[in-house]
Design an enzyme around this catalytic site. Structure first.
Site, PDB file in Angstrom:
ATOM      1  N   ASP A  25       0.848  -1.177   0.000  1.00  0.00           N
ATOM      2  CA  ASP A  25       0.000   0.000   0.000  1.00  0.00           C
ATOM      3  C   ASP A  25       0.891   1.237   0.000  1.00  0.00           C
ATOM      4  O   ASP A  25       2.047   1.173   0.427  1.00  0.00           O
ATOM      5  CB  ASP A  25      -0.876  -0.024   1.263  1.00  0.00           C
ATOM      6  CG  ASP A  25      -1.907   1.081   1.262  1.00  0.00           C
ATOM      7  OD1 ASP A  25      -2.463   1.369   0.196  1.00  0.00           O
ATOM      8  OD2 ASP A  25      -2.149   1.657   2.336  1.00  0.00           O
TER       9      ASP A  25
ATOM     10  N   ASP B 208      -7.576  -2.968   2.791  1.00  0.00           N
ATOM     11  CA  ASP B 208      -6.503  -3.936   2.555  1.00  0.00           C
ATOM     12  C   ASP B 208      -6.831  -5.330   3.091  1.00  0.00           C
ATOM     13  O   ASP B 208      -6.142  -6.292   2.755  1.00  0.00           O
ATOM     14  CB  ASP B 208      -5.206  -3.456   3.231  1.00  0.00           C
ATOM     15  CG  ASP B 208      -4.703  -2.147   2.654  1.00  0.00           C
ATOM     16  OD1 ASP B 208      -4.798  -1.984   1.424  1.00  0.00           O
ATOM     17  OD2 ASP B 208      -4.233  -1.296   3.423  1.00  0.00           O
TER      18      ASP B 208
ATOM     19  N   ASP C 204      -2.592  -1.047   5.682  1.00  0.00           N
ATOM     20  CA  ASP C 204      -3.006  -0.618   7.007  1.00  0.00           C
ATOM     21  C   ASP C 204      -4.489  -0.293   7.096  1.00  0.00           C
ATOM     22  O   ASP C 204      -4.987   0.019   8.176  1.00  0.00           O
ATOM     23  CB  ASP C 204      -2.197   0.610   7.454  1.00  0.00           C
ATOM     24  CG  ASP C 204      -2.358   1.794   6.506  1.00  0.00           C
ATOM     25  OD1 ASP C 204      -3.061   1.649   5.495  1.00  0.00           O
ATOM     26  OD2 ASP C 204      -1.776   2.853   6.793  1.00  0.00           O
TER      27      ASP C 204
END
Length: 907
Positions: free
Chosen positions: A328, A617, A613
């Protein structure tokens, strides 16, 4: 039947009518109760997990365990109850170890449900009241203020300077301004008329109609993705399972063949059953689960010291197998703290040092620090950002902001220049979608205005020169400078100043343009180095974000991720797997697309580590071979879906984790290469005895003694064996390769043959010279024990000789050697051990012959290692792995496959 357009595509009035709501008085309490009974509570459905009894029983669901249980049953039926209990004890111990580890069950669904449990300010019967979010129903009228967590999916009916932090759901790093207008088809992150369950209001106020609750929300959609994502078996578990099936089939076939040959040669069925049980017990590597667990557990403890908490033991080894890291952007590669990096004021450009919200840094021009007092235009630009601001900067376990991150960055840039305040504010014109600027009036009569560059330029009559005096406004030059900042994916705000003619602020007075402040969410300090190290190790890194393509491209370039950028829309439209594999940056990606991306790469044979996070996700974290969540900024959903949590939210920890995982796998391979000859050799010795028609050279209980003492004691040093110094200079192992290479298999067979010839031949020689069966069997056990001892030094390195150096770099080797000598002396000479295991004392001559066999084994294997190294230099890499990257050019470009170590180098 035509499906109605989504709520964000219709006007607020149409949505209110469809859901039977009331934009002023809300639902009646009775109607809300009826809808709650009809639709159910506004909660996410929890998945049913396995109970502890079922989880414990599943520990016995293994082909090797079936063989051991059958062996225990047969041994018990033959009246050998002690032997049967020992075999059962081994099985139970292994089951308990597995149960304890599996008891750390995943709680992703529970964490997602907890995120939705908020109190909501709802209007019913014309009055506002707070109710648990679980009691909300479709059609309810909900009010929101800054700091509130959105309790359900809402179609906004009113939005006053309302902004929402959707980073946990969409990956968008900046709070999203909301409105009430209907839109055409738009991605989740671009639906300005909606507020989604689980997101956080950061500014302004709003009112919205509930259009989805519970499992029907966008958060509920992610919940379904997580629930529908099965647990992915790690490369280690896949290889061990495949290995176990092969071993099981071979053991059963060999045991049946042994029994049949013995009976056909006239041996008794009971004796042959005992021989078959001994063969089965001897061929099964009982010590393997224990050493695997210990090796992984020690790897976990080392990971904790390096800033990572591993929730599932096999995840350590999986990191070593990783071929692609999907990371990410927001909060992982970047700090998730907007930072002003450049200021243009009075026609001059300035740079701002420091990152994050900490007010540590300076304002610089031409490489030198400047004093804001000596640069009036710069000072006024920073004061405008400080005064026209609703955020607050505070220090508590580090520097944090309350409010909009963009405004927080303006506070920090002013503080770096030593500016800590402006006269008190007396009036405000808040930012709205129609106004497109914010203005504040202060006690000294100053009016500060901020907003998009083009809008502020429309309002200005002149500009401030370097000394603060008015000069003609060069709109083209300002626009060009703003576009240059935009080309670097910087977020740009313009600032202006005026003087109020009175005490009110209905509209801004004539304005003087002050300057620009450009900002970004900066990369983490070690992110670029960590990405480069991963490339050197042959591991591809792909950045996946919900941000716009230009932002994603710029951030990717800053951390060393160059090349094509693919959007989520392109991914959904259908692209080739080759193009996905070649792409390094993915932008505007939804949770479903993120999950799809991981699956495409897995279908190509890659081992995927996914970092993140946010709630968005969680499904991909669970689908990946290893999910890595951020410990500080990460949501509970992300942490509970992940296999590993980084305590410092530091992407660089992944590099260390990959290194640790490679070391763990290397040590496991070394152990398996070392342990298997014992199992194969025992089976061959028993088969040889049956074929030759001699007495059994070893009993089932003696086999268990070897497998659970000699193998375990000598195998433990592999758990703490130091990593190879060049471990991060070689490409990752090809996941399609078998656990053992051809060279390793040849060594295993060579040692097995030496054990067969040495143990069976020496046992036959001793019996021919008058030794009792107990003495001959004790000699066989010690041949195996001492040969395994010398073979241990062969396996400390799979490609170069390590004798004294192996002891010196791993003191546990010496300790294990001494421990083995002690327990074998106990086994051979202690009377109670003689009675329990049918062993007998040995003379010096017998020991001399045993030592010769062990020494010959060591020399033969070292010669074989040298021959193999000469024939195949790739064996210098302990895993023997090859890079799974698509082409040699791609591998070289990423820096994979560094210089291997030579056999002469000191480990």
């Amino acid at each position: 039947m035509t499906t109605a357009p989504a709520p964000y595509r219709r006007t607020a009035e149409e949505v209110v009518r469809e859901f039977g709501g009331d934009a002023s008085h809300g639902l009646a309490s009775g109607e809300a109760a009826r809808r709650l009974e009809r639709d159910g509570p506004n909660t996410l459905p929890a998945a049913r997990g396995r109970g502890p009894v079922v989880r414990f029983l599943l520990q016995f669901n293994s082909p090797l365990i079936y063989v051991l249980l059958a062996s225990a049953a047969v041994t018990g039926l033959l009246g050998e109850h002690v032997d049967a209990l020992v075999i059962l004890g081994v099985v139970v111990v292994n089951a308990v170890v597995g149960f304890v580890q599996e008891s750390r069950a995943e709680k992703a669904l529970g964490a997602l449900a907890a995120m939705a449990q908020t109190a909501a300010l709802v209007v019913r019967d014309g009055a506002a009241r707070r109710v648990p979010s679980a009691e909300l129903v479709r059609g309810d009228l909900v009010r929101l203020e800054a700091g509130d967590k959105v309790p359900a999916d809402l179609r906004l009916l009113r939005a006053d300077e309302f902004a929402v932090d959707e980073s946990a759901l969409t990956g968008e790093s900046v709070p999203v301004a909301k409105g009430t207008a209907a839109q055409d088809e738009a991605a989740l992150a671009d639906r300005a008329g909606m507020a989604f369950s689980g997101t956080l209001a950061t500014a302004g106020s709003a009112a919205g109609l509930v259009v989805a609750t519970g499992a029907d929300t966008e958060l509920g959609g992610i919940n379904r993705l997580v629930q529908g994502t099965g647990a992915v078996r790690t490369p280690l578990t896949r290889k061990i399972t495949h290995f176990s099936k092969i071993v099981t089939v071979a053991i059963l076939a060999l045991a049946a063949l042994t029994f049949l040959i013995g009976v056909l040669r006239g041996r008794g069925a009971t004796e042959m059953l005992t021989a078959a049980v001994a063969l089965a017990v001897g061929a099964i590597p009982e010590g393997l689960p224990a050493v695997v667990t210990i090796t992984l557990a020690l790897g976990v403890s080392r990971m904790v010291r390096r800033g990572a908490i591993v929730r599932h033991l096999p995840a350590v080894e999986t990191l070593g197998s990783t071929t692609v890291i999907c990371t990410d952007k927001t909060g992982t590669l970047t700090q998730n703290q907007m930072t002003v990096t450049a200021v243009t004021a009075g026609g001059r450009d300035y740079t701002v040092t420091g990152t994050g919200y900490a007010p540590t840094g300076t304002i610089r021009r031409d490489g030198r620090d400047v004093d804001a007092a000596a640069h009036p235009a710069l000072r006024e630009t920073l004061l405008a950002g400080l005064g026209c601001n609703d955020a607050q900067l505070h220090r508590r376990d580090g520097w944090h902001i309350t409010g909009d991150p963009t405004e927080g960055a303006l506070l920090t840039s002013a503080a770096k220049a030593g500016l800590d305040g402006v006269p008190d504010r007396v009036a405000t014109l808040p930012f709205t979608a129609e106004r497109r600027y914010m203005a504040t009036l202060h006690q000294d009569g100053a009016v500060y205005v901020k907003g998009p560059v083009e809008r502020i330029l429309e309002l200005c009559e002149d500009a401030a020169g370097p000394d603060g005096a008015p000069v003609p406004l060069d709109r083209a030059a300002v626009t060009a400078r703003a576009e240059a900042y935009g080309g670097q994916a910087l977020r740009v705000l313009a600032f202006a100043r005026g003087r109020a003619g009175g005490s009110g602020l209905d509209e801004p007075p004539p304005l003087t343009f002050l300057g620009l402040q450009a900002m970004l969410d900066p990369p983490r300090e070690d992110a670029a180095r960590a990405v480069r190290t991963c490339h050197d190790a042959g591991v591809q890194v792909k950045m996946i974000t919900g941000d716009h393509a230009a932002t994603a491209r710029a951030v990717g370039a800053r951390v060393g991720l160059h090349g094509e950028v693919m959007t989520g829309a392109e991914l959904t439209a259908g692209v080739s797997a080759d193009r996905v594999q070649a792409t390094t940056v993915f932008a505007r990606v939804s949770p479903e697309q993120k999950l799809r991306l991981v699956q495409i790469l897995q279908d190509r044979g890659h081992v995927i580590a996914m970092t993140g996070d946010g709630v968005n996700d969680a499904p991909a974290l669970k689908q990946a071979d290893i999910g890595v969540a951020m410990g500080r900024a990460g949501t509970d959903a992300a942490k509970e879906s992940a296999d590993m949590v980084l305590t410092g939210d530091d992407f660089a920890s992944i590099e260390k984790a990959v290194e640790e995982g490679r070391g763990v796998f290397d040590n496991l391979v070394k152990f398996i290469v070392w342990a298997l000859p014992s199992n194969i050799g025992l089976g061959l010795v028993l088969v040889a005895a049956i074929v030759a028609g001699t007495a059994l050279p070893v009993l089932p209980l003696q086999v268990l003694w070897l497998n659970m003492t000699a193998v375990l004691v000598l195998g433990l040093p592999f758990s703490v064996e130091p990593k190879d110094e060049h471990i991060m200079s070689r490409p990752p192992r090809d996941p399609s390769l078998p656990l053992l290479t051809r060279a390793m298999t040849l060594r295993i067979l060579a040692v097995s043959a030496i054990l067969l010839a040495g143990a069976f031949g020496l046992q036959h020689w001793e019996r021919a010279h008058g030794a009792t069966p107990q003495v001959a069997q004790t000699i066989v056990v010690n041949v195996f024990a001492l040969t395994l001892l010398t073979y241990l030094f062969n396996c400390l390195s799979l490609d170069r000789p390590l004798l004294w150096r192996g002891v010196r770099r791993n003191p546990w080797v010496g300790a294990s050697v001494l421990a083995l000598v002690a327990i074998q002396a106990l086994y051979t000479y202690a009377p109670f051990m003689n009675g329990l295991f049918h062993s007998a004392p040995l003379g010096a001559g017998a020991w001399a012959r045993i030592v010769v066999i062990a020494a010959v084994s060591y020399v033969v294997i070292e010669i074989l290692k040298y021959v193999q190294w000469r024939a195949d230099p790739a064996l210098r890499q302990p895993s023997g792995g090859r890079s799974p990257l698509p082409a040699a050019g791609a591998q070289e470009e990423s820096g994979a496959g560094g210089k291997p170590s030579s056999p002469e180098e000191e480990p």
